[in-house]
Scaffold this active site. Structure first.
Site, PDB file in Angstrom:
ATOM      1  N   THR A 156       0.900  -1.153   0.000  1.00  0.00           N
ATOM      2  CA  THR A 156       0.000   0.000   0.000  1.00  0.00           C
ATOM      3  C   THR A 156       0.937   1.200   0.000  1.00  0.00           C
ATOM      4  O   THR A 156       2.031   1.136   0.585  1.00  0.00           O
ATOM      5  CB  THR A 156      -0.919   0.037   1.242  1.00  0.00           C
ATOM      6  OG1 THR A 156      -0.106   0.113   2.408  1.00  0.00           O
ATOM      7  CG2 THR A 156      -1.810  -1.192   1.334  1.00  0.00           C
ATOM      8  N   SER A 278      17.711  -1.395 -26.793  1.00  0.00           N
ATOM      9  CA  SER A 278      17.980   0.012 -27.023  1.00  0.00           C
ATOM     10  C   SER A 278      18.995   0.129 -28.142  1.00  0.00           C
ATOM     11  O   SER A 278      19.881  -0.715 -28.279  1.00  0.00           O
ATOM     12  CB  SER A 278      18.533   0.639 -25.743  1.00  0.00           C
ATOM     13  OG  SER A 278      19.257   1.820 -26.058  1.00  0.00           O
ATOM     14  N   LYS A 284      20.180  -3.126 -22.432  1.00  0.00           N
ATOM     15  CA  LYS A 284      18.773  -2.907 -22.115  1.00  0.00           C
ATOM     16  C   LYS A 284      17.823  -3.966 -22.661  1.00  0.00           C
ATOM     17  O   LYS A 284      18.001  -4.476 -23.753  1.00  0.00           O
ATOM     18  CB  LYS A 284      18.328  -1.552 -22.680  1.00  0.00           C
ATOM     19  CG  LYS A 284      19.067  -0.394 -22.064  1.00  0.00           C
ATOM     20  CD  LYS A 284      18.437   0.041 -20.769  1.00  0.00           C
ATOM     21  CE  LYS A 284      17.231   0.881 -21.089  1.00  0.00           C
ATOM     22  NZ  LYS A 284      16.730   1.561 -19.927  1.00  0.00           N
ATOM     23  N   GLU A 291       4.422  -0.980 -21.739  1.00  0.00           N
ATOM     24  CA  GLU A 291       4.514   0.484 -21.796  1.00  0.00           C
ATOM     25  C   GLU A 291       3.556   1.045 -22.855  1.00  0.00           C
ATOM     26  O   GLU A 291       2.871   2.048 -22.633  1.00  0.00           O
ATOM     27  CB  GLU A 291       5.949   0.920 -22.113  1.00  0.00           C
ATOM     28  CG  GLU A 291       6.890   0.762 -20.926  1.00  0.00           C
ATOM     29  CD  GLU A 291       8.332   1.105 -21.286  1.00  0.00           C
ATOM     30  OE1 GLU A 291       8.551   2.071 -22.030  1.00  0.00           O
ATOM     31  OE2 GLU A 291       9.235   0.382 -20.830  1.00  0.00           O
ATOM     32  N   TYR A 318     -31.001  13.323 -36.781  1.00  0.00           N
ATOM     33  CA  TYR A 318     -29.671  13.045 -37.330  1.00  0.00           C
ATOM     34  C   TYR A 318     -28.976  14.326 -37.763  1.00  0.00           C
ATOM     35  O   TYR A 318     -29.566  15.225 -38.345  1.00  0.00           O
ATOM     36  CB  TYR A 318     -29.777  12.101 -38.544  1.00  0.00           C
ATOM     37  CG  TYR A 318     -28.425  11.882 -39.206  1.00  0.00           C
ATOM     38  CD1 TYR A 318     -27.557  10.895 -38.740  1.00  0.00           C
ATOM     39  CD2 TYR A 318     -27.996  12.695 -40.263  1.00  0.00           C
ATOM     40  CE1 TYR A 318     -26.305  10.718 -39.311  1.00  0.00           C
ATOM     41  CE2 TYR A 318     -26.746  12.521 -40.833  1.00  0.00           C
ATOM     42  CZ  TYR A 318     -25.908  11.534 -40.360  1.00  0.00           C
ATOM     43  OH  TYR A 318     -24.675  11.366 -40.919  1.00  0.00           O
TER      44      TYR A 318
HETATM   45  N1  ARG Z   1     -22.065   8.602 -43.902  1.00  0.00           N
HETATM   46  C1  ARG Z   1     -23.131   9.013 -43.061  1.00  0.00           C
HETATM   47  C2  ARG Z   1     -22.796   8.771 -41.593  1.00  0.00           C
HETATM   48  O1  ARG Z   1     -21.818   8.159 -41.350  1.00  0.00           O
HETATM   49  C3  ARG Z   1     -24.355   8.245 -43.411  1.00  0.00           C
HETATM   50  C4  ARG Z   1     -25.621   8.965 -43.134  1.00  0.00           C
HETATM   51  C5  ARG Z   1     -25.735  10.124 -44.011  1.00  0.00           C
HETATM   52  N2  ARG Z   1     -26.988  10.748 -43.921  1.00  0.00           N
HETATM   53  C6  ARG Z   1     -27.213  11.969 -44.409  1.00  0.00           C
HETATM   54  N3  ARG Z   1     -28.384  12.448 -44.296  1.00  0.00           N
HETATM   55  N4  ARG Z   1     -26.259  12.650 -44.979  1.00  0.00           N
HETATM   56  O2  ARG Z   1     -23.451   9.194 -40.706  1.00  0.00           O
END
Ligand code: ARG
Length: 457
Positions: A156, A278, A284, A291, A318
């Site tokens: 510890t 090394s 070494k 690492e 989206y």
């Molecule tokens: N290549 C786009 C992505 O990876 C796909 C979806 C595209 N959609 C759009 N409305 N442009 O998200």
């Protein structure tokens, strides 16, 4: 004017720089197999629902089989002009089979398509990782079993604290990796939901059957809200979070391997094939693999931070920001897969040096707590016992020896309760054997823990 899938309303083409900036095909083509799988399930559903003709479905299946072969053989001509994996495949399909290829996108958008592809890809990745965790854990269990009785100083504050066995120490990592594995299994439940059917964001006007597509693709169910389905990447963030915790564990283990292998400590040696020399210092042998694993944890944490930041400012639904989810996700998976594989290879080659561990144990008064516990059993309150032993340690330090090297008379100067039986508890094997309960370091408990862990899949 190019014949891009969306070019109809534009009066000028994008510049080459914009084309390169907005394209994702050179990294999202990794999801080609998942894209084809998703498209085939979608097409099958469209035909079943009478949205496309049976002949169109056969043509799509034939075309996709050819495309899958071309991709596998490295013959597929990936084209930046077609932006991403989805449009590249769709364009080739249409070139191969004509109008049926153009019907595939009915009732679908790239937004639900890409979300589906990522989820399929991630599910495959989680399943692969699960096996790698099993292999690494079994490698650790084998070494732990061979050293269920090998004493190691437990630390510890990086100061010698109490004896443990090397097997017990390794089992701590087996526990960590078992929890990591559980975290991925839990993440998989939320990954394994179908976005298709959400279309661009609001759903579709066609009489689709989402449950059918879900079953076809092995999803546990459908994403319940179309806006959520196409926009959230929380499942990818969760994956990166689980990956980050795994890398924390790998990094701590690496740190110990590096420390143990330092000539100043000398508890273990790693097989030459995991070390490098090394270019200037001929003597070494550097533990490069641990690492690098310790270093690579940083990039995985960075990807987690990147994805969190990517998501936080996005309004529903989206946004193209989401295209930036893939490279961090892929790199996280690649790093983790390589790391687990290399550790599973490296662990069986850990050469333990019990003499060095025993020598270190003689230097830190590792059985001082055992002496205090002994006095408690003889009736002394723990705080008084602690004080008596502290004075004994000071005396041993002055004399330049360990506690068991003091004579009975010398020890009795600190408490009249001490008898000849004290030497049984002052030895390292005695100290180890005394911690005999679930989770303790007694060799019998370590062996029982190994048996329990082996019985898990
Ligand atoms: N290549 C786009 C992505 O990876 C796909 C979806 C595209 N959609 C759009 N409305 N442009 O998200």
């Amino acid at each position: 004017m190019s014949n891009k899938a969306w070019s109809g309303r534009f009066s000028e083409p994008v510049s080459d720089l914009v084309k390169r900036y907005t394209a994702s095909v050179f990294f999202d083509r990794r999801m080609a197999a998942q894209d084809i799988r998703g498209s085939l399930a979608h097409a099958k559903m469209l035909a079943r629902q009478g949205i496309i003709a049976a002949a169109d479905l056969s043509a799509i299946e034939r075309g996709m089989a050819q495309i899958a072969g071309e991709i596998e053989r490295g013959e597929f001509n990936w084209n930046l002009d077609d932006e991403d994996v989805h449009l590249n495949i769709e364009k080739r399909l249409t070139a191969l089979i004509g109008d049926a290829g153009k019907r595939l996108h009915t009732g679908r958008s790239r937004n639900d398509q890409v979300a589906t592809d990522i989820r399929l890809w991630l599910r495959d990745t989680i399943d692969l990782l699960d096996g790698l965790f099993a292999t690494l854990s079994h490698a650790l269990l084998d070494v732990a079993e061979a050293h269920a009785e090998t004493p190691l100083p437990g630390f510890t504050h990086l100061q010698v604290a109490q004896p443990v066995t090397f097997g017990h120490h390794l089992l701590a990592y087996v526990e960590m990796f078992a929890r990591d594995r559980e975290r991925f299994a839990d993440c998989r439940k939320r990954v394994n939901r179908l976005p298709l059917g959400a279309a661009a964001l609001a759903g579709t006007t066609f009489p689709i059957d989402r449950e059918f597509v879900a079953r076809e693709l092995g999803f546990d169910g459908v994403c319940a809200n179309s806006l959520d389905a196409v926009s959230d990447r929380d499942f990818a963030i969760e994956f990166c979070s689980a990956a980050s915790l795994t890398m924390v564990h790998v990094s701590r283990f690496s740190e110990e391997l590096i420390l143990w292998m330092s000539p100043r400590v000398g508890f273990i040696d790693l097989a030459d094939r995991f070390c490098t020399g090394s270019s200037i210092m001929p003597q070494k042998k550097n533990p490069d693999v641990p690492e690098l694993a310790r270093g690579k944890s940083g990039r995985v944490f960075g990807h987690l931070m990147g994805l969190l930041t990517l998501m936080k400012g996005q309004p529903l639904a989206y946004n193209k920001d989401n295209q930036e989810d893939k490279e961090p996700l892929f790199d996280t998976a690649d790093t983790l897969i390589d790391t687990l594989r290399i550790f599973a290879d490296m662990v069986p080659g850990i050469r333990v040096k019990p003499e060095a561990m025993a020598a270190a144990l003689r230097q830190g008064f590792a059985t001082a707590t055992d002496l205090a516990d002994y006095l408690v059993r003889k009736g002394l309150p723990f705080r008084d016992a602690h004080e008596a032993v502290a004075r004994a340690v000071r005396a041993a330090e002055t004399k330049g020896c360990d506690l068991p090297d003091l004579t009975l008379a010398e020890l009795q100067a600190f408490s009249a309760l001490i008898g000849a039986d004290v030497f049984g508890v002052l030895t390292v094997p005695g100290s180890l054997a005394a911690r005999n309960h679930i989770g303790g370091t007694a060799p019998d408990q370590v062996k029982a823990a190994i048996a329990r862990l082996r019985a898990m899949r």
